[in-house]
Write a protein that holds these residues in place. Structure first.
Motif, short mmCIF file in Angstrom:
data_model
loop_
_atom_site.label_atom_id
_atom_site.label_comp_id
_atom_site.label_asym_id
_atom_site.label_seq_id
_atom_site.Cartn_x
_atom_site.Cartn_y
_atom_site.Cartn_z
N LEU A 110 3.23 -57.69 9.96
CA LEU A 110 3.65 -56.77 10.94
C LEU A 110 4.99 -56.07 10.96
O LEU A 110 5.98 -56.94 10.83
N GLY A 111 5.05 -54.80 11.30
CA GLY A 111 6.51 -54.40 11.17
C GLY A 111 7.04 -54.25 12.65
O GLY A 111 6.26 -53.38 13.46
N PHE A 112 8.63 -54.27 12.81
CA PHE A 112 9.13 -54.06 14.20
C PHE A 112 10.41 -53.21 13.79
O PHE A 112 11.18 -53.31 12.96
N VAL A 113 10.85 -52.47 14.49
CA VAL A 113 12.12 -51.69 14.73
C VAL A 113 12.90 -52.03 15.82
O VAL A 113 12.42 -51.66 17.16
N LEU A 114 14.02 -52.51 15.89
CA LEU A 114 14.86 -52.92 16.96
C LEU A 114 16.04 -51.94 16.72
O LEU A 114 16.51 -51.79 15.75
N HIS A 115 16.20 -51.15 17.70
CA HIS A 115 17.30 -49.93 17.68
C HIS A 115 17.91 -49.76 19.08
O HIS A 115 17.53 -50.46 20.04
N SER A 116 18.96 -48.99 18.99
CA SER A 116 19.87 -48.69 20.09
C SER A 116 19.14 -47.47 20.88
O SER A 116 18.20 -46.81 20.35
N PRO A 117 19.38 -47.34 22.13
CA PRO A 117 18.68 -46.70 22.99
C PRO A 117 18.85 -45.24 23.02
O PRO A 117 18.22 -44.27 23.73
N ASP A 118 19.76 -44.79 22.01
CA ASP A 118 20.11 -43.20 22.07
C ASP A 118 18.79 -42.28 21.70
O ASP A 118 18.78 -41.31 21.68
N PHE A 119 17.83 -43.17 20.85
CA PHE A 119 16.51 -42.52 20.65
C PHE A 119 15.33 -42.79 21.32
O PHE A 119 15.11 -43.82 21.71
N GLN A 120 14.89 -41.58 22.14
CA GLN A 120 13.62 -41.88 23.23
C GLN A 120 12.37 -41.58 22.42
O GLN A 120 12.19 -40.31 21.83
N SER A 121 11.41 -42.25 22.30
CA SER A 121 10.15 -42.09 21.74
C SER A 121 9.27 -41.51 22.74
O SER A 121 9.27 -42.14 24.14
N ARG A 141 10.06 -41.40 11.50
CA ARG A 141 9.83 -40.09 11.04
C ARG A 141 11.11 -39.26 11.41
O ARG A 141 11.84 -38.42 10.92
N ALA A 142 11.67 -39.70 12.82
CA ALA A 142 12.93 -39.43 13.26
C ALA A 142 14.20 -39.52 12.21
O ALA A 142 14.87 -38.49 12.07
N LEU A 143 14.03 -40.92 11.83
CA LEU A 143 15.29 -41.08 10.81
C LEU A 143 14.99 -40.17 9.64
O LEU A 143 16.33 -39.90 9.08
N ALA A 144 13.80 -39.79 9.32
CA ALA A 144 13.89 -39.30 8.22
C ALA A 144 14.41 -37.77 8.18
O ALA A 144 14.80 -37.09 7.23
N ARG A 145 14.31 -37.32 9.41
CA ARG A 145 14.84 -35.93 9.81
C ARG A 145 16.32 -36.12 10.21
O ARG A 145 17.02 -35.02 10.54
N GLY A 146 16.97 -37.23 10.47
CA GLY A 146 18.55 -37.38 10.74
C GLY A 146 18.45 -37.33 12.07
O GLY A 146 19.57 -37.22 12.55
N LYS A 147 17.44 -37.64 12.96
CA LYS A 147 17.31 -37.46 14.35
C LYS A 147 17.04 -38.98 14.98
O LYS A 147 16.77 -38.79 16.28
N GLY A 148 17.12 -40.00 14.22
CA GLY A 148 16.71 -41.25 14.79
C GLY A 148 17.90 -41.81 15.58
O GLY A 148 18.91 -41.14 15.96
N PRO A 149 17.73 -43.29 15.88
CA PRO A 149 18.77 -43.87 16.48
C PRO A 149 19.98 -44.21 15.62
O PRO A 149 19.81 -44.25 14.31
N ARG A 150 21.06 -44.22 16.28
CA ARG A 150 22.33 -44.56 15.63
C ARG A 150 22.40 -45.99 14.84
O ARG A 150 22.76 -46.03 13.58
N HIS A 151 21.60 -47.09 15.64
CA HIS A 151 21.89 -48.19 15.01
C HIS A 151 20.15 -48.53 15.00
O HIS A 151 19.35 -48.39 15.91
N SER A 152 19.79 -49.19 13.98
CA SER A 152 18.46 -49.49 13.76
C SER A 152 18.29 -50.80 12.88
O SER A 152 19.10 -51.20 12.01
N LEU A 153 17.47 -51.80 13.28
CA LEU A 153 17.05 -53.03 12.39
C LEU A 153 15.53 -53.00 12.23
O LEU A 153 14.63 -52.95 13.10
N PHE A 154 15.15 -53.40 11.00
CA PHE A 154 13.80 -53.38 10.41
C PHE A 154 13.53 -54.65 10.12
O PHE A 154 14.17 -55.34 9.25
N ALA A 155 12.15 -55.10 10.67
CA ALA A 155 12.03 -56.71 10.38
C ALA A 155 10.23 -56.70 10.05
O ALA A 155 9.42 -55.93 10.82
#
Length: 205
Positions: A110-121, A141-155
């Motif tokens: 299972l995959g999870f993304v912990l990120h900063s709140p500057d990106f709203q889904s 998808r937002a990160l691929a477009r350069g529009k994702g959160p400033r900070h993110s961690l993938f687990a």
């Protein structure tokens, strides 16, 4: 690792976020208080190989138990573009370094993304103070477009505890805890996070 990258992110049910001032760092949590949005920091005495010298971000903590993500165990490093290809997502923005973390021993697929709140889904996610936890591909998808959160961690995977287990382990001296902050979680190299979290909790190693 390639097999992990091909897995789709799955949705977890939302639970209430922790309230401000629920529990002070360094003391066992009062009965019924949630530590969701806080960090569990393994004490040096904790010898369990699954959790020795770990820092865990608690996503859920209530009467039914607890669920969290280990923040300082890296299982792979590379570039974001290569990671996104595992989800058939093409990178449109500038590429950047990427780390994949082992979030815990439970359900490593299972995959999870912990990120900063500057990106709203538009999809459901868990807001925990200055953090958001999601299991939806829209953040990738937002990160691929350069529009994702400033900070993110993938687990991949998570840590889980049954009813009262976290409280018992804290009381036994296996863990201390402190409120999570973005500088500590996103601004600290994984190999230094455990020691720095101890310092911030006012403890000696």
């Amino acid at each position: 690792m390639r097999a992990l990258l091909a897995l789709l992110l799955l949705l977890l049910p939302a639970v209430p976020a922790a309230a401000e001032g629920d529990a002070p760092a360094g003391n066992p949590p009062p009965g019924g208080r949630s530590l969701a949005g806080w960090l569990l920091v393994a004490e040096p005495r904790l010898a369990d190989p699954n959790f020795a010298r770990t820092v865990v971000f608690l996503v859920e903590h209530d009467a039914q138990g607890a669920m969290g993500l280990i923040l300082n165990r890296v299982v792979g490093e590379g570039h974001l573009g290569a990671f996104l290809k595992g989800f058939d997502i093409e990178l449109e923005a500038e590429d950047r370094p990427f780390r994949l973390h082992a979030g815990g021993p439970v359900s490593p697929g299972l995959g999870f993304v912990l990120h900063s709140p500057d990106f709203q889904s538009d999809e459901e996610s868990r807001r925990l103070g200055d953090f958001v936890m999601t299991t939806h591909l829209d953040v990738l998808r937002a990160l691929a477009r350069g529009k994702g959160p400033r900070h993110s961690l993938f687990a991949m995977g998570y840590a889980g505890w049954g009813p009262g287990q976290v409280e018992a382990e804290i009381a036994r001296g296996d863990w201390t805890y402190l409120r999570a902050d973005t500088d500590l979680v996103f601004g600290t190299p994984p190999d230094r996070l455990w020691a720095r979290a101890h310092v911030k909790a006012g403890l000696s190693l």
